[in-house]
Enzyme design. Structure first.
Site, PDB file in Angstrom:
ATOM      1  CG  HIS A  22      28.488  76.992  45.993  1.00  0.00           C
ATOM      2  ND1 HIS A  22      28.880  76.489  44.718  1.00  0.00           N
ATOM      3  CD2 HIS A  22      27.317  77.153  46.166  1.00  0.00           C
ATOM      4  CE1 HIS A  22      27.719  76.502  44.021  1.00  0.00           C
ATOM      5  NE2 HIS A  22      26.883  76.535  44.795  1.00  0.00           N
ATOM      6  NE  ARG A  26      40.006  72.978  42.649  1.00  0.00           N
ATOM      7  CZ  ARG A  26      40.049  72.906  43.787  1.00  0.00           C
ATOM      8  NH1 ARG A  26      40.841  73.494  44.502  1.00  0.00           N
ATOM      9  NH2 ARG A  26      38.840  72.357  44.465  1.00  0.00           N
TER      10      ARG A  26
END
Length: 212
Positions: free
Chosen positions: A145, A152
């Protein structure tokens, strides 16, 4: 909504009893989303930890004749490393000195009798994504997170979701006091793209259907 089948009920019970972080209401919402998705294709989960959410997806997969693909390096996220809030020394492999959740994951999947529907790929999601070509029916984003890793995962996988497929994003907290903001950022960017419409989720689980 029809009641779960007998095979799904057994896996749902195993999911709720399994070790992990997915609240029951969010797990049930994930199961329902996977169960009703109308397009063909597998269910893919980015971030598996010990397999609790994978079992909710497995219940839907068993019921609908699909497979669940889980993608996780099983070395833990930042918060699981030594000195961080969720570090568990019992999860460290003493031979390499690194967190390793794969044995617990495999045990929970096996104990639930879900090895026939859950396919585990052990790698970083961004390494697998360029090799993946099959359109996804459901994509569940629940990896690391940090802002960098969440973005990404979004860039690597969202485009692989079929039109009509469902995107599930976990740990979406609009208020920073409730949790980290990286998944909320993913949610905002996806909604802002105009390619998705939101459908009812539960708790911190957001569900969006791809419309174009």
């Amino acid at each position: 909504m029809s009641a779960p089948s007998t095979v799904a009920t057994a896996l749902l019970a195993a999911a709720e009893a399994a070790e992990g972080f997915m609240p029951a209401d969010e797990g049930r919402a994930l199961y329902e989303a996977a169960r009703v998705v109308a397009v063909p294709g597998p269910l893919l989960e980015v971030g598996s930890w010990m397999g609790k959410s994978a079992l909710y997806l497995a219940a839907a997969a068993r019921e609908t004749g699909r497979h669940v693909v889980t993608v996780d390096h099983h070395r833990g996220s930042e918060e699981h490393q030594p000195g961080w809030e969720y570090h568990d020394p019992a999860l460290v492999d003493p031979h390499v000195g690194l967190v390793d959740t794969l044995p617990r994951f495999r045990r929970q999947i096996a104990e639930a009798g879900a090895e026939d529907v859950v396919i585990a790929i052990v790698t970083r999601s961004e390494l697998l994504a360029p090799l993946w070509t099959a359109p996804l029916a459901l994509l569940f984003l629940d990896g690391s997170h940090t802002e960098e890793s969440a973005r990404r995962d979004q860039d690597a996988w969202v485009a692989k979701l079929a039109v009509g497929g469902t995107l599930a994003i976990h740990d979406v907290f609009p208020d920073p006091a409730d949790g980290g903001q990286a998944p909320y950022g993913v949610y905002q960017r996806v909604v802002g793209s105009g390619d998705f419409e939101e459908v009812p989720g539960a708790g911190s689980l957001r569900l969006l259907r791809r419309v174009r």
